[in-house]
Design a protein around this motif. Structure first.
Motif, short mmCIF file in Angstrom:
data_model
loop_
_atom_site.label_atom_id
_atom_site.label_comp_id
_atom_site.label_asym_id
_atom_site.label_seq_id
_atom_site.Cartn_x
_atom_site.Cartn_y
_atom_site.Cartn_z
N SER A 180 0.83 -1.38 -0.14
CA SER A 180 0.14 -0.19 -0.06
C SER A 180 0.84 1.40 0.02
O SER A 180 0.31 2.33 -0.88
CB SER A 180 -0.71 0.14 1.21
OG SER A 180 -1.82 -1.05 1.26
N GLY B 279 1.04 3.91 -3.09
CA GLY B 279 0.86 5.25 -2.77
C GLY B 279 1.87 6.36 -3.45
O GLY B 279 1.79 7.21 -4.02
N GLY C 229 1.76 6.82 -6.83
CA GLY C 229 0.87 7.83 -7.44
C GLY C 229 -0.83 7.41 -7.24
O GLY C 229 -1.66 8.29 -7.86
N THR C 230 -0.86 6.11 -6.86
CA THR C 230 -2.22 5.87 -6.50
C THR C 230 -3.15 6.63 -5.56
O THR C 230 -2.34 7.10 -4.54
CB THR C 230 -2.51 4.32 -6.29
OG1 THR C 230 -1.90 4.38 -5.07
CG2 THR C 230 -1.82 3.43 -7.39
N THR C 231 -4.42 6.78 -6.00
CA THR C 231 -5.12 7.63 -4.92
C THR C 231 -6.34 6.92 -4.30
O THR C 231 -6.94 7.65 -3.48
CB THR C 231 -5.66 8.71 -5.74
OG1 THR C 231 -6.53 8.38 -6.64
CG2 THR C 231 -4.55 9.80 -6.32
N ASP C 232 -6.59 5.73 -4.53
CA ASP C 232 -7.59 5.11 -3.92
C ASP C 232 -7.37 3.52 -3.82
O ASP C 232 -6.11 3.07 -4.61
CB ASP C 232 -9.06 5.27 -4.60
CG ASP C 232 -9.12 5.08 -5.65
OD1 ASP C 232 -8.46 3.96 -6.45
OD2 ASP C 232 -9.72 5.71 -6.70
N TYR C 233 -8.33 2.91 -3.07
CA TYR C 233 -8.08 1.37 -3.03
C TYR C 233 -8.22 0.42 -4.42
O TYR C 233 -7.42 -0.50 -4.48
CB TYR C 233 -8.70 0.53 -2.02
CG TYR C 233 -8.65 1.29 -0.43
CD1 TYR C 233 -7.41 0.91 0.11
CD2 TYR C 233 -9.69 1.85 0.13
CE1 TYR C 233 -7.39 1.20 1.34
CE2 TYR C 233 -9.36 2.35 1.17
CZ TYR C 233 -8.17 2.01 1.90
OH TYR C 233 -8.06 2.53 3.21
N GLN D 80 -7.31 1.92 -7.42
CA GLN D 80 -6.22 1.94 -8.01
C GLN D 80 -4.94 1.15 -7.31
O GLN D 80 -3.98 0.52 -8.13
CB GLN D 80 -5.65 3.70 -8.07
CG GLN D 80 -6.47 4.19 -9.10
CD GLN D 80 -5.98 5.71 -8.87
OE1 GLN D 80 -5.40 6.40 -8.37
NE2 GLN D 80 -6.69 6.43 -9.79
N TRP E 89 -2.61 -1.59 -9.25
CA TRP E 89 -1.12 -1.50 -9.49
C TRP E 89 -0.51 -2.69 -8.91
O TRP E 89 0.39 -3.27 -9.55
CB TRP E 89 -0.75 -0.11 -8.57
CG TRP E 89 0.72 0.02 -8.77
CD1 TRP E 89 1.42 0.74 -9.46
CD2 TRP E 89 1.85 -0.47 -7.66
NE1 TRP E 89 2.87 0.48 -9.33
CE2 TRP E 89 3.14 -0.16 -8.28
CE3 TRP E 89 1.53 -1.34 -6.43
CZ2 TRP E 89 4.18 -0.48 -7.40
CZ3 TRP E 89 2.78 -1.38 -5.73
CH2 TRP E 89 4.03 -0.83 -6.40
#
Length: 73
Positions: free
Chosen positions: A49, A53, A56-60, A62, A66
């Motif tokens: 996680s 993050g 560049g992921t912004t939510d679960y 994404q 990833w």
């Protein structure tokens, strides 16, 4: 993936995990999940996680995309 490839992958990951300070710190976080909810180790979930993050992921959703696209899980 063949059984041999899976075995080698797990063996290699275990040796890397021993030298990873972040995983070492995350392993000290208490896991309050019940037995049936422990499909993955909590420190691995937290570690991936954090990496997702940072990428560049912004939510679960994404994060899940990833992690699976990079074959981490």
């Amino acid at each position: 993936m063949t059984k041999l490839a899976i075995k080698r992958s797990r063996k290699g990951y275990a040796s890397q995990a021993k030298s990873n300070k972040l995983l070492e710190l995350l392993s000290k976080v208490p896991d309050h999940k019940k037995g049936q909810g422990k499909r993955h180790k909590l420190e691995h979930i937290l570690y991936l996680s954090i990496l997702a993050g940072l990428m560049g992921t912004t939510d679960y959703q994404q994060m899940s995309i990833w992690n699976t696209s990079k074959n981490h899980l």
